[in-house]
Design a protein around this motif. Structure first.
Motif, PDB file in Angstrom:
ATOM      1  N   HIS A   1     -13.036  -2.606   0.148  1.00  0.00           N
ATOM      2  CA  HIS A   1     -13.053  -3.923   0.786  1.00  0.00           C
ATOM      3  C   HIS A   1     -14.467  -4.108   1.343  1.00  0.00           C
ATOM      4  O   HIS A   1     -14.726  -3.867   2.519  1.00  0.00           O
ATOM      5  CB  HIS A   1     -11.980  -4.015   1.880  1.00  0.00           C
ATOM      6  CG  HIS A   1     -10.592  -3.814   1.346  1.00  0.00           C
ATOM      7  ND1 HIS A   1      -9.557  -3.306   2.081  1.00  0.00           N
ATOM      8  CD2 HIS A   1     -10.075  -4.065   0.118  1.00  0.00           C
ATOM      9  CE1 HIS A   1      -8.465  -3.250   1.326  1.00  0.00           C
ATOM     10  NE2 HIS A   1      -8.760  -3.705   0.135  1.00  0.00           N
TER      11      HIS A   1
ATOM     12  N   GLU B   1      -4.607  -6.766 -10.960  1.00  0.00           N
ATOM     13  CA  GLU B   1      -5.880  -6.835 -10.233  1.00  0.00           C
ATOM     14  C   GLU B   1      -7.044  -6.526 -11.169  1.00  0.00           C
ATOM     15  O   GLU B   1      -7.089  -5.460 -11.785  1.00  0.00           O
ATOM     16  CB  GLU B   1      -5.900  -5.819  -9.078  1.00  0.00           C
ATOM     17  CG  GLU B   1      -7.224  -5.794  -8.324  1.00  0.00           C
ATOM     18  CD  GLU B   1      -7.181  -4.867  -7.118  1.00  0.00           C
ATOM     19  OE1 GLU B   1      -6.395  -3.906  -7.109  1.00  0.00           O
ATOM     20  OE2 GLU B   1      -7.959  -5.118  -6.176  1.00  0.00           O
TER      21      GLU B   1
ATOM     22  N   HIS C   1       0.843  -1.202   0.000  1.00  0.00           N
ATOM     23  CA  HIS C   1       0.000   0.000   0.000  1.00  0.00           C
ATOM     24  C   HIS C   1       0.873   1.245   0.000  1.00  0.00           C
ATOM     25  O   HIS C   1       0.764   2.096   0.873  1.00  0.00           O
ATOM     26  CB  HIS C   1      -0.968  -0.008   1.202  1.00  0.00           C
ATOM     27  CG  HIS C   1      -2.144  -0.912   1.007  1.00  0.00           C
ATOM     28  ND1 HIS C   1      -3.102  -1.119   1.964  1.00  0.00           N
ATOM     29  CD2 HIS C   1      -2.539  -1.655  -0.044  1.00  0.00           C
ATOM     30  CE1 HIS C   1      -4.022  -1.962   1.505  1.00  0.00           C
ATOM     31  NE2 HIS C   1      -3.693  -2.304   0.295  1.00  0.00           N
TER      32      HIS C   1
ATOM     33  N   GLU D   1      -6.469 -10.583  -7.556  1.00  0.00           N
ATOM     34  CA  GLU D   1      -5.304  -9.698  -7.558  1.00  0.00           C
ATOM     35  C   GLU D   1      -4.043 -10.342  -6.970  1.00  0.00           C
ATOM     36  O   GLU D   1      -3.528  -9.875  -5.953  1.00  0.00           O
ATOM     37  CB  GLU D   1      -5.625  -8.403  -6.827  1.00  0.00           C
ATOM     38  CG  GLU D   1      -6.205  -8.547  -5.425  1.00  0.00           C
ATOM     39  CD  GLU D   1      -6.326  -7.202  -4.708  1.00  0.00           C
ATOM     40  OE1 GLU D   1      -5.345  -6.443  -4.701  1.00  0.00           O
ATOM     41  OE2 GLU D   1      -7.406  -6.926  -4.152  1.00  0.00           O
TER      42      GLU D   1
ATOM     43  N   HIS E   1     -11.055  -9.853  -2.658  1.00  0.00           N
ATOM     44  CA  HIS E   1     -11.979  -9.276  -1.665  1.00  0.00           C
ATOM     45  C   HIS E   1     -13.220  -8.805  -2.400  1.00  0.00           C
ATOM     46  O   HIS E   1     -13.170  -8.511  -3.603  1.00  0.00           O
ATOM     47  CB  HIS E   1     -11.334  -8.128  -0.881  1.00  0.00           C
ATOM     48  CG  HIS E   1     -10.805  -7.007  -1.738  1.00  0.00           C
ATOM     49  ND1 HIS E   1     -11.609  -6.023  -2.245  1.00  0.00           N
ATOM     50  CD2 HIS E   1      -9.551  -6.720  -2.183  1.00  0.00           C
ATOM     51  CE1 HIS E   1     -10.874  -5.169  -2.950  1.00  0.00           C
ATOM     52  NE2 HIS E   1      -9.622  -5.575  -2.952  1.00  0.00           N
TER      53      HIS E   1
ATOM     54  N   ASP F   1     -11.537  -1.063  -8.293  1.00  0.00           N
ATOM     55  CA  ASP F   1     -10.259  -1.332  -7.615  1.00  0.00           C
ATOM     56  C   ASP F   1      -9.413  -2.153  -8.584  1.00  0.00           C
ATOM     57  O   ASP F   1      -9.611  -3.365  -8.690  1.00  0.00           O
ATOM     58  CB  ASP F   1     -10.516  -2.100  -6.313  1.00  0.00           C
ATOM     59  CG  ASP F   1      -9.217  -2.464  -5.596  1.00  0.00           C
ATOM     60  OD1 ASP F   1      -8.151  -1.938  -5.973  1.00  0.00           O
ATOM     61  OD2 ASP F   1      -9.281  -3.274  -4.646  1.00  0.00           O
TER      62      ASP F   1
HETATM   63  N1  GLY Z   1      -6.551  -1.699  -3.668  1.00  0.00           N
HETATM   64  C1  GLY Z   1      -5.935  -1.976  -2.448  1.00  0.00           C
HETATM   65  C2  GLY Z   1      -6.384  -3.239  -1.789  1.00  0.00           C
HETATM   66  O1  GLY Z   1      -7.172  -3.974  -2.318  1.00  0.00           O
HETATM   67  O2  GLY Z   1      -5.978  -3.483  -0.677  1.00  0.00           O
END
Ligand code: GLY
Ligand code: MN
Length: 465
Positions: A384, A432, A262, A408, A377, A291
């Motif tokens: 999330h 991802e 991150h 991802e 996720h 995402d």
């Molecule tokens: N895009 C950041 C994560 O999925 O943690």
């Protein structure tokens, strides 16, 4: 800009910037305004979907008073706030998105026949009040027009009341405080309805345009000493112009920064010859977010070792897609991807054990040094999404049509990792995609953004100015 006070008696204890209003101002400020033409809008598209979601909540909590707060403005520093972002359960159950009013509460009052649902919010102040001209946080003179109760009621198709009329009781069950209710409203979002799927598709399309913007600006990005910030800014321009903003802080990670999962400091240069990992998602006004991660070779082509790592990650992602079938377990997607990761890093001689030993659930895990995060996720209003769902509904849950989630996998070889040969060090790759489960299998909603090594190179060659 400085706030003024209606009278010296109400001077704030926290600022000495305020000045009293002279009498002439106070005598004239409330007059001379045209009547407002308050036309009640037609209900917005999501109103009918939000009503169905409320009906599910009502049926599960018969006879109980339920409270769903939107949340409050959060102070950034002194008298500046972060932009308001309503609680996802509140948005889900009201259909109110980026235009939600801070401090609102949705209340389910039990009746013989179910619940009466009322949205309490701070409606705009009359122009005869001091709030109108003197309150920098909510006064319309400062922040612009705010809705009337009638307008919100028509727009969301919910009964509305003044915020002051909301009286909490000791027996209220409150989202965020009551674990069972919080879990229920989180699990309610596991399967998306048609409105949500359409919004997620749109968020992904805008995000794809943001990725094209970045690739189109690569020369300027490379020239700047903090090119990662330029990446963030280019994506932000797209996110704000075509959406509400980003669903999470953009990760623009060039070279070894890509190994920090991150990395949002984004203060590094973007150098030819390195890879750059971009993990970014546009959140729409409805608050649904994409995402997506792509890892691109800054100079346009992958080196042999970069390509080797990249294609291993792509193979892991493809294995995740192959495992994602309706009726399969959510965690089987992760297990399929991790199996490829373990086999590839074992082949490359990075593990002290065999791939099979590394994949042993109790004694293994050596390969996870190079991918410590999960593969998937849920995705929706929150990046999330459904985070309060029970484990048996989430990680151990069954994949069902209407679920939207990420696939991802990644491989990250830290710059100072002595367990990998020098050419691997400093290479970080993640790919991802956002996936919709259907009765026929997974649909890659982000497939329009190139993802194989060859397609990424062609993308860079074609779009770059
Ligand atoms: N895009 C950041 C994560 O999925 O943690
Ligand atoms: Mn993600």
């Amino acid at each position: 800009m400085g706030e003024q006070q209606a009278s010296t008696a109400t001077a704030s204890a926290t600022t000495n910037r305020r000045q009293p209003y002279p009498r002439g101002f106070l005598e004239t400020i409330s007059t001379g305004w045209a009547e407002r033409d308050d036309i009640a809008p037609q209900p917005r598209d999501q109103a009918v979907f939000a009503a169905r979601r409320r009906a599910s909540v009502s049926a599960a909590f018969t006879g109980q008073r339920l409270v769903v707060p939107a949340g409050e403005l959060a102070t950034r520093s002194n008298d500046t706030d972060y932009p308001f972002r309503a609680h996802s359960a509140f948005s889900h159950l009201t259909g109110w998105g980026s235009d939600s009013e801070p401090g609102s509460v949705l209340v389910f009052d039990p009746t013989e026949a179910g619940h009466i649902v009322t949205l309490f919010f701070r409606e705009r102040a009359d122009r005869t009040t001091a709030e109108f001209y003197s309150n920098a946080a909510i006064g319309e003179f400062w922040i612009g027009p705010r809705p009337s109760r009638q307008a919100v009621a028509a727009d969301l198709d919910i009964a509305t009341e003044r915020l002051e009329a909301f009286v909490p009781t000791d027996t209220d069950r409150v989202v965020g405080e009551d674990a069972e209710l919080t879990r229920f409203v989180s699990e309610l979002r596991l399967v998306k309805d048609d409105y949500e799927i359409a919004e997620l598709r749109r968020a992904i399309d805008v995000t794809a345009a943001g990725f094209d913007d970045i690739v189109g600006d690569l020369d300027r990005i490379v020239d700047h000493p903090r090119g990662e910030r330029v990446v963030e800014g280019v994506f932000h321009r797209r996110a704000r112009s075509d959406g509400n903003g980003e669903g999470y802080d953009t990760i623009a990670a060039a070279g070894p920064h890509a190994c920090y999962l991150h990395w949002t400091r984004n203060d590094g240069a973007v150098r030819p010859g390195e890879l750059m990992l971009i993990d970014a998602g546009v959140e729409l006004d409805s608050l649904y977010t994409a995402d997506i991660t792509r890892t691109i070779p800054v100079s346009g082509t992958f080196s042999p070792v970069q390509r080797q790592v990249y294609e291993a990650v792509r193979e892991a992602a493809d294995a995740g897609f192959a495992a994602a079938r309706p009726g399969a377990l959510f965690r089987e997607v992760h297990e399929a991807a991790m199996s490829v990761i373990a086999r590839r890093v074992a082949e490359w001689g990075l593990l002290p054990v065999t791939a099979d030993e590394a994949l042993d659930p109790d004694l293994g895990g050596q390969h996870r040094r190079y991918m410590v995060h999960g593969t998937s996720h849920h995705l929706g209003l929150d990046v999330h999404d459904c985070a309060q769902a029970r484990r048996e509904m989430y990680y151990d849950g069954v994949l069902a049509p209407g679920m939207v989630f990420t696939i991802e996998p990644g491989l990250y070889f830290q710059i100072d990792d002595l367990t990998v040969p020098a050419p691997f060090r400093g290479i970080g790759v993640r790919i991802e995609d956002d996936v919709l489960m259907t009765a026929d299998g997974p649909v890659n909603l982000s497939a329009a953004i190139p993802r194989t090594a060859d397609d990424v190179e062609a993308w860079l060659a074609g779009i770059r100015r």
